[in-house]
Design an enzyme around this catalytic site. Structure first.
Site, mmCIF file in Angstrom:
data_model
loop_
_atom_site.group_PDB
_atom_site.id
_atom_site.type_symbol
_atom_site.label_atom_id
_atom_site.label_comp_id
_atom_site.label_asym_id
_atom_site.label_seq_id
_atom_site.Cartn_x
_atom_site.Cartn_y
_atom_site.Cartn_z
ATOM 1 N N ASP A 95 -10.515 -48.286 47.680
ATOM 2 C CA ASP A 95 -10.644 -48.134 49.562
ATOM 3 C C ASP A 95 -9.948 -46.990 49.755
ATOM 4 O O ASP A 95 -9.629 -46.270 48.956
ATOM 5 C CB ASP A 95 -10.184 -49.174 50.276
ATOM 6 C CG ASP A 95 -10.273 -50.666 50.213
ATOM 7 O OD1 ASP A 95 -11.680 -50.729 49.889
ATOM 8 O OD2 ASP A 95 -10.040 -51.549 50.729
ATOM 9 N N HIS A 240 -7.608 -48.055 45.229
ATOM 10 C CA HIS A 240 -7.612 -47.584 45.883
ATOM 11 C C HIS A 240 -8.096 -45.464 44.979
ATOM 12 O O HIS A 240 -7.439 -45.223 44.548
ATOM 13 C CB HIS A 240 -6.514 -47.026 46.674
ATOM 14 C CG HIS A 240 -6.091 -48.981 47.304
ATOM 15 N ND1 HIS A 240 -5.784 -49.348 46.670
ATOM 16 C CD2 HIS A 240 -6.136 -48.900 48.909
ATOM 17 C CE1 HIS A 240 -5.924 -50.926 47.733
ATOM 18 N NE2 HIS A 240 -5.829 -50.362 48.740
#
Length: 297
Positions: A95, A240
Site C-alpha cells: 500500500d 507498505h
C-alpha cells in the site's frame, strides 16, 4: 383492635400505633434498612431493564465501530480475504506507493525472486512519480486503487468517496493504462455507503488476513517474523512500500523483510501470486467443485 404504646425517646415521648395484623411500624422498618426509606419493589425490574438496554446498546455501537476497521469483518458487505487455509498460495500486497526510492528497490527484490505482487497506489503519488508507477506496471505486477488522497472514507460523503475512487482510477489509466479493478480502502475503513459506491464503480474490495505492521516494527527481522508466524496458506499479506503522509517514507526494512520472507516461504513450499490470480484460482476451484457435484448427483 388497635393498641397504643408509649416509650421514652430521649426527653420526648413518642406514641406508636401498632396494628394487630403484625405489620412492622415505620420505625421498625427504618431500623431494618439502616434508617433508609424502602424503595418500592416494582421499580427494580424497570431499573434493571434500563441498565441492560444501555449495556446492549453500548456493546452494539462498539461492535459496529470495530467492524468498520476489522479486516476480516463482513458486517457491512463482502470483501476479499484470500483463498482460505490450506491453499499453498500467498499474495503479497503493498500500500501507499509509488514511493521514491523504496518502490524501485522493492521491484528489484521481487524480480530477483520472480515474484509478482499487488500494489495499491495512491493517486496523488502516481501524479507526482508517474515513472515509478509505470515501472511497477512494466514489471508485470497488479495495480489497484487506493484512492487519490488516502482519506478515511467512513467520514466521507458518498459523493466524496466516488470522487476519490474516480480520480485515482483516472490517473492510473492515464499513467499505466489498463489495470485491475481491485481497490483497498485506506486504513481498511469501510461502511455501507463506501462499499456501495465502490461496487457501483465496478471495484472489488480487497482486505488482508496477515498484517506485517511494518509501519511500526523497526527491524526487518521483526517484520519477517510477525508475518511468518501468522501465515496459514491462502493469505493476503499487507505490507507498505510507501507512507500516505508524504513521499519518501523510509521502507527499507520492508524491502529487506520481503526478501527474507520470500526465501523462507518458498522453502516451505508456498507460491506467490497476485490477488487477481488468487481470485481466479479460487473461482476455478469453486466451479470445478460445482461440476463434480452435478456429475455425481
Amino acid at each position: 383492635m388497635t393498641e397504643y404504646r408509649e416509650h421514652n425517646a430521649g426527653e420526648r415521648r413518642v406514641q406508636l400505633r401498632v396494628v394487630e395484623t403484625g405489620m412492622k411500624t415505620t420505625e421498625d422498618a427504618e431500623e431494618d434498612t439502616g434508617g433508609q426509606k424502602l424503595r418500592p419493589k416494582s421499580q427494580e425490574p424497570v431499573r434493571i431493564a434500563v441498565m441492560l438496554g444501555l449495556f446492549i446498546g453500548a456493546a452494539a455501537l462498539g461492535y459496529a465501530g470495530y467492524a468498520c476497521y476489522a479486516p476480516r469483518s463482513q458486517l457491512y458487505g463482502r470483501t476479499y480475504l484470500g483463498a482460505g487455509p490450506g491453499s499453498r498460495q500467498l499474495a503479497l500486497t503493498y500500500d501507499d506507493g509509488p514511493n521514491d526510492p523504496h518502490t524501485l528497490r522493492l521491484l528489484e527484490v521481487l524480480a530477483r525472486h520472480d515474484v509478482k505482487a499487488t500494489f495499491f497506489l495512491i493517486g496523488r503519488f502516481v501524479a507526482e512519480k508517474p515513472e515509478i508507477a509505470r515501472e511497477v506496471a512494466r514489471a508485470g505486477h497488479a495495480i489497484g486503487n487506493h484512492t487519490f488522497n488516502h482519506p478515511n472514507l467512513i467520514f466521507c460523503s458518498a459523493a466524496r468517496v466516488r470522487s476519490e475512487l474516480e480520480q485515482c482510477r483516472k490517473i492510473l489509466a492515464d499513467t499505466v493504462g489498463e489495470h485491475s479493478t481491485l481497490w483497498r480502502p485506506p486504513f481498511g475503513a469501510r461502511a455501507p455507503h463506501v462499499l456501495s459506491v465502490a461496487r457501483k464503480l465496478g471495484l472489488e474490495p480487497v482486505m488482508w488476513t496477515v498484517s506485517s505492521n511494518d509501519w511500526k516494527i523497526h527491524t526487518a527481522d521483526g517484520i519477517e517474523r510477525r508475518v511468518a508466524e501468522r501465515i496459514r496458506g491462502g493469505d493476503v499479506i499487507l505490507m507498505h512500500d510507501g507512507g500516505h503522509v508524504r513521499m519518501g517514507a523510509d521502507r527499507a526494512r520492508t524491502v529487506e523483510a520481503t526478501d527474507r520472507l520470500i526465501r523462507r516461504c518458498k522453502d516451505e513450499g508456498y507460491e506467490f501470486v497476485t490477488v487477481a490470480e488468487m481470485m481466479n484460482t479460487g473461482s476455478k476451484q469453486e466451479a470445478g467443485g460445482r461440476t463434480q457435484d452435478a456429475g455425481s448427483a
